[in-house]
Write a protein that holds these residues in place. Structure first.
Motif, PDB file in Angstrom:
ATOM      1  N   TRP A 225      -4.078  -0.935  -7.206  1.00 32.17           N
ATOM      2  CA  TRP A 225      -4.948  -0.511  -8.289  1.00 32.17           C
ATOM      3  C   TRP A 225      -6.345  -0.211  -7.762  1.00 32.17           C
ATOM      4  O   TRP A 225      -6.971   0.775  -8.141  1.00 32.17           O
ATOM      5  N   VAL A 226      -6.834  -1.069  -6.869  1.00 30.40           N
ATOM      6  CA  VAL A 226      -8.167  -0.876  -6.295  1.00 30.40           C
ATOM      7  C   VAL A 226      -8.165   0.267  -5.290  1.00 30.40           C
ATOM      8  O   VAL A 226      -9.071   1.099  -5.257  1.00 30.40           O
ATOM      9  N   MET A 227      -7.114   0.296  -4.457  1.00 32.93           N
ATOM     10  CA  MET A 227      -7.018   1.309  -3.403  1.00 32.93           C
ATOM     11  C   MET A 227      -5.670   2.019  -3.503  1.00 32.93           C
ATOM     12  O   MET A 227      -4.728   1.662  -2.792  1.00 32.93           O
ATOM     13  N   PRO A 228      -5.536   2.989  -4.411  1.00 35.29           N
ATOM     14  CA  PRO A 228      -4.269   3.714  -4.568  1.00 35.29           C
ATOM     15  C   PRO A 228      -3.819   4.321  -3.236  1.00 35.29           C
ATOM     16  O   PRO A 228      -4.637   4.726  -2.419  1.00 35.29           O
ATOM     17  N   PHE A 229      -2.492   4.370  -3.055  1.00 37.70           N
ATOM     18  CA  PHE A 229      -1.959   4.902  -1.810  1.00 37.70           C
ATOM     19  C   PHE A 229      -2.267   6.386  -1.681  1.00 37.70           C
ATOM     20  O   PHE A 229      -1.921   7.195  -2.546  1.00 37.70           O
ATOM     21  N   ARG A 230      -2.973   6.715  -0.631  1.00 38.99           N
ATOM     22  CA  ARG A 230      -3.205   8.108  -0.243  1.00 38.99           C
ATOM     23  C   ARG A 230      -2.863   8.189   1.233  1.00 38.99           C
ATOM     24  O   ARG A 230      -3.454   7.466   2.047  1.00 38.99           O
ATOM     25  N   PRO A 231      -1.912   9.043   1.600  1.00 38.97           N
ATOM     26  CA  PRO A 231      -1.421   9.074   2.977  1.00 38.97           C
ATOM     27  C   PRO A 231      -2.496   9.030   4.057  1.00 38.97           C
ATOM     28  O   PRO A 231      -2.408   8.241   4.994  1.00 38.97           O
ATOM     29  N   ASP A 232      -3.512   9.842   3.924  1.00 36.40           N
ATOM     30  CA  ASP A 232      -4.493   9.934   4.995  1.00 36.40           C
ATOM     31  C   ASP A 232      -5.494   8.770   4.998  1.00 36.40           C
ATOM     32  O   ASP A 232      -6.272   8.625   5.928  1.00 36.40           O
ATOM     33  N   ASN A 233      -5.475   7.944   3.949  1.00 39.14           N
ATOM     34  CA  ASN A 233      -6.369   6.791   3.901  1.00 39.14           C
ATOM     35  C   ASN A 233      -5.684   5.493   4.301  1.00 39.14           C
ATOM     36  O   ASN A 233      -6.327   4.461   4.429  1.00 39.14           O
ATOM     37  N   ASP A 234      -4.377   5.537   4.472  1.00 35.75           N
ATOM     38  CA  ASP A 234      -3.597   4.358   4.874  1.00 35.75           C
ATOM     39  C   ASP A 234      -3.366   4.447   6.384  1.00 35.75           C
ATOM     40  O   ASP A 234      -2.575   5.250   6.860  1.00 35.75           O
ATOM     41  N   VAL A 235      -4.064   3.604   7.138  1.00 37.60           N
ATOM     42  CA  VAL A 235      -4.063   3.755   8.594  1.00 37.60           C
ATOM     43  C   VAL A 235      -2.676   3.555   9.195  1.00 37.60           C
ATOM     44  O   VAL A 235      -2.282   4.288  10.116  1.00 37.60           O
ATOM     45  N   VAL A 236      -1.915   2.584   8.696  1.00 37.63           N
ATOM     46  CA  VAL A 236      -0.572   2.342   9.238  1.00 37.63           C
ATOM     47  C   VAL A 236       0.314   3.549   8.982  1.00 37.63           C
ATOM     48  O   VAL A 236       0.979   4.057   9.893  1.00 37.63           O
ATOM     49  N   TRP A 237       0.322   4.016   7.743  1.00 35.56           N
ATOM     50  CA  TRP A 237       1.161   5.168   7.396  1.00 35.56           C
ATOM     51  C   TRP A 237       0.728   6.392   8.186  1.00 35.56           C
ATOM     52  O   TRP A 237       1.567   7.116   8.732  1.00 35.56           O
ATOM     53  N   ARG A 238      -0.573   6.646   8.241  1.00 30.65           N
ATOM     54  CA  ARG A 238      -1.085   7.842   8.917  1.00 30.65           C
ATOM     55  C   ARG A 238      -0.714   7.855  10.390  1.00 30.65           C
ATOM     56  O   ARG A 238      -0.226   8.863  10.918  1.00 30.65           O
ATOM     57  N   VAL A 239      -0.916   6.724  11.060  1.00 28.24           N
ATOM     58  CA  VAL A 239      -0.651   6.661  12.501  1.00 28.24           C
ATOM     59  C   VAL A 239       0.843   6.772  12.784  1.00 28.24           C
ATOM     60  O   VAL A 239       1.273   7.553  13.649  1.00 28.24           O
ATOM     61  N   GLN A 240       1.655   5.998  12.063  1.00 24.57           N
ATOM     62  CA  GLN A 240       3.087   6.015  12.348  1.00 24.57           C
ATOM     63  C   GLN A 240       3.731   7.341  11.989  1.00 24.57           C
ATOM     64  O   GLN A 240       4.565   7.857  12.740  1.00 24.57           O
TER      65      GLN A 240
END
Length: 235
Positions: free
Chosen positions: A47-62
């Motif tokens: 809720w505070v930090m909705p999932f956005r691909p480029d803002n999620d470091v784990v998702w972005r890197v992997q």
């Protein structure tokens, strides 16, 4: 440099402190209460930090790494932490498995990865969905993402694995609906549906001996999963 508003920092800090307190309390809680804490902590963070691909470091890197790595192996295993945490070299020694799992992944995340051109082998096994209800994602959106994932993988041999039940009833109601939809998708001939829950669950819940925390699998769970996969991969 982007600076967050003071109110948002206060909310994020409050969520972090609450998460620490709840995590400590979970050690003394029952399995149901642990599930309640896990679910609501994730939802609060999202809720505070909705999932956005480029803002999620784990998702972005992997996901970027997966796009860059060479396409090698017999089968791609695509999905979330249940894929990522398995040692498939030991579990399925007769096959070279290209592991493409990201912890915390949702159907929306897999869909985004495919839209960005993630490399997938001609044979692919998909395990995804359990994180959707945990993050409060509507079932209709999950179904739409599953349909899109199967469509984007067309031309390959797609093995769609049933979403595994958990130890928590609030998740399992949605999982039941997901599995019915997955089975219907594969009846069209677009994929092969493999119901792992027949061997790993009972009464609409994962068997306690299969999972460590009601969600993530222990060795027996992975061993049982691999035993179901062997005959399907050999076809």
């Amino acid at each position: 440099m982007h600076i967050w508003p003071r109110k948002k920092w206060i909310v994020v800090s409050g969520v972090a402190v609450c998460a620490l307190i709840l995590s400590f309390a979970a050690g003394f809680a029952s399995a149901y209460r642990m599930g309640f804490i896990y679910r609501n902590t994730i939802r609060a963070v999202r809720w505070v930090m909705p999932f956005r691909p480029d803002n999620d470091v784990v998702w972005r890197v992997q996901s970027q790494l997966f796009r860059q790595q060479p396409l090698e192996g017999d089968v791609t295993f695509l999905g979330d932490s249940l894929i990522a945490f398995g040692d498939w070299r030991i579990l399925l020694p007769g096959y070279s498995i290209q592991k493409r799992g990201i912890a915390g992944e949702t159907t929306a995340g897999v869909r985004e990865r495919l839209e960005r051109g993630e490399k997938i082998l001609p044979v692919v096994a998909v395990m995804i969905g359990v994180n959707d209800p945990m993050q409060g994602i509507p079932l209709a959106q999950t179904k739409d993402n599953l349909k899109a994932i199967v469509h984007m993988l067309r031309g390959r041999r797609i093995i769609l694995l049933s979403t595994l039940y958990t130890g928590f009833d609030y998740t399992n109601a949605a999982v039941t609906q997901m599995n019915r939809y997955e089975a219907e998708l594969c009846k069209t001939g677009a994929c092969i549906f493999v119901d792992l829950n027949k061997a790993m669950s009972s009464g609409g819940r994962i068997r306690p001996e299969m999972a460590i925390d009601g969600v993530h699998l222990g060795w027996r769970g992975y061993y049982t999963w691999a035993a179901q996969m062997g005959p399907v991969l050999a076809q």
